[in-house]
Motif scaffolding. Sequence first.
Motif, PDB file in Angstrom:
ATOM      1  N   ILE A  21      38.644  38.222  28.792  1.00 46.32           N
ATOM      2  CA  ILE A  21      37.786  38.620  29.915  1.00 46.32           C
ATOM      3  C   ILE A  21      36.465  39.182  29.394  1.00 46.32           C
ATOM      4  CG2 ILE A  21      37.564  40.206  31.862  1.00 46.32           C
ATOM      5  CD1 ILE A  21      40.573  39.960  32.264  1.00 46.32           C
ATOM      6  N   ARG A  22      36.526  39.971  28.332  1.00 42.76           N
ATOM      7  CA  ARG A  22      35.293  40.507  27.750  1.00 42.76           C
ATOM      8  C   ARG A  22      34.395  39.379  27.250  1.00 42.76           C
ATOM      9  NH1 ARG A  22      37.906  45.492  24.223  1.00 42.76           N
ATOM     10  NH2 ARG A  22      38.014  47.016  25.932  1.00 42.76           N
ATOM     11  N   ARG A  25      32.647  37.706  30.156  1.00 42.47           N
ATOM     12  CA  ARG A  25      31.533  38.516  30.655  1.00 42.47           C
ATOM     13  C   ARG A  25      30.329  38.428  29.731  1.00 42.47           C
ATOM     14  NH1 ARG A  25      32.027  44.212  31.636  1.00 42.47           N
ATOM     15  NH2 ARG A  25      30.105  43.726  32.741  1.00 42.47           N
ATOM     16  N   GLU A  26      30.596  38.463  28.414  1.00 45.16           N
ATOM     17  CA  GLU A  26      29.495  38.397  27.456  1.00 45.16           C
ATOM     18  C   GLU A  26      28.767  37.062  27.537  1.00 45.16           C
ATOM     19  OE1 GLU A  26      31.355  39.230  23.767  1.00 45.16           O
ATOM     20  OE2 GLU A  26      31.615  41.380  24.176  1.00 45.16           O
ATOM     21  N   THR A  29      29.144  35.422  32.796  1.00 45.90           N
ATOM     22  CA  THR A  29      29.867  35.154  34.038  1.00 45.90           C
ATOM     23  C   THR A  29      30.291  36.468  34.692  1.00 45.90           C
ATOM     24  OG1 THR A  29      30.715  33.071  33.153  1.00 45.90           O
ATOM     25  CG2 THR A  29      31.871  33.994  35.043  1.00 45.90           C
ATOM     26  N   SER A  30      30.052  36.589  36.005  1.00 45.19           N
ATOM     27  CA  SER A  30      30.523  37.758  36.749  1.00 45.19           C
ATOM     28  C   SER A  30      32.028  37.631  36.985  1.00 45.19           C
ATOM     29  CB  SER A  30      29.803  37.870  38.088  1.00 45.19           C
ATOM     30  OG  SER A  30      28.412  38.020  37.884  1.00 45.19           O
ATOM     31  N   VAL A  31      32.720  38.748  36.988  1.00 39.22           N
ATOM     32  CA  VAL A  31      34.177  38.745  37.121  1.00 39.22           C
ATOM     33  C   VAL A  31      34.601  39.705  38.226  1.00 39.22           C
ATOM     34  CG1 VAL A  31      36.379  39.228  35.988  1.00 39.22           C
ATOM     35  CG2 VAL A  31      34.524  38.165  34.693  1.00 39.22           C
ATOM     36  N   ASP A  46      32.886  47.368  34.963  1.00 38.63           N
ATOM     37  CA  ASP A  46      31.744  48.263  35.155  1.00 38.63           C
ATOM     38  C   ASP A  46      32.049  49.257  36.269  1.00 38.63           C
ATOM     39  OD1 ASP A  46      29.988  47.021  33.239  1.00 38.63           O
ATOM     40  OD2 ASP A  46      29.834  45.350  34.648  1.00 38.63           O
TER      41      ASP A  46
END
Length: 376
Positions: A21-22, A25-26, A29-31, A46
Amino acid sequence: MLDEPTLGLSPKLVTFVRDTIRAIREAGTSVLLIEQNATMALSVADRGYVIEHGRIVHEDTAAHLREDEGLQRLAARPRCGGGGMSTDAAPLLDVRDIELTIGGLHILRGVSFDVQPGEFFTVIGPNGAGKTSLLNVISRIYRPTGGTVTFDGAPLLGAKRSALAGLGIARTFQNLALFEQMDVLDNVVLGRHRLMRSGVLTGAVWFGRARREEAAARRACEPLIDLMGLGAYLRRPIGDLPYGIKKRIELARALAVEPRLLLLDEPAAGMNDDETDELAEWILVAKRELDLTVVMIEHDMGLVTRLGDRSLVLDFGTTITIESPRAAIADPRVIAAYLGDESDDAEDPTTTGNIALKIPKGLTRKAPRTRKGALR
């Protein structure tokens, strides 16, 4: 959008999902993540929202939520598939500072926990941890040497063992205790005897009140048999049935007591994976339809994480932790209790390899530590 991606995974796979998932995001892509494992979720997020009973009860940055222990416990506690527990009511079962010594052996050492109405509470730990002994204290088989047990606000330890069914407490045992020459209906009806009032004489001659009560008990058990999917076996002798069906019959007999608190002692013991999955479904059906509170001892961690709201982990009679099942099996102290520490692994080649991947199948300790006269 990710809907509970770590559900039922071992700790190592949870770490893999978190890192993935990290990386997503890097990459820009929004999660949006829904997750019961609060520790994992807040480590990648966040912002976070805490939902309770269909409403957002708190929102803040993930950093602030990580610092709020109360909100972390609320978010991390999974809800059983059979219906949520009440968080506002007084505990249905309250166990405080239980000490148990048998033959000079200190079996339980200051064990304390409470069970909320509607909760699915699990007790796990290696062999010899004191799990069944704890259940034997609650069900009045053992008399503790210290501590208190309260059920629905009333002291339980002073009650007679024979009075527990009348209070609304039923129990199954690890080993089957069915009458194999009797059929399914007769075995289930035995659970209704606490509701019958006829005496020995009228029962022996099968007359009047005894006959009416027996007929009423059979009628009352028929919906229960249907609820447990046993209708096709109604008149079959127990001895002719598969082991998985026998386990379900034992569950139905306990439910015939009309309990509010159901104690399950390793219900999946001796069952294969398919039988265990099927039994889990029937337990959830019973909990939901009959509004039960459940305390279950179990070695199958897949079953524990699937059904449980919270887990008490015992080792040699002491409490290691009380938290959500998935958080419990990820706890290094729990892993060490089941599988030994690194020094044990170095000495025993049978424990080498991926420890995390062994956990969901039951956390079975490969080389049990020795304790003189250890009791289950």
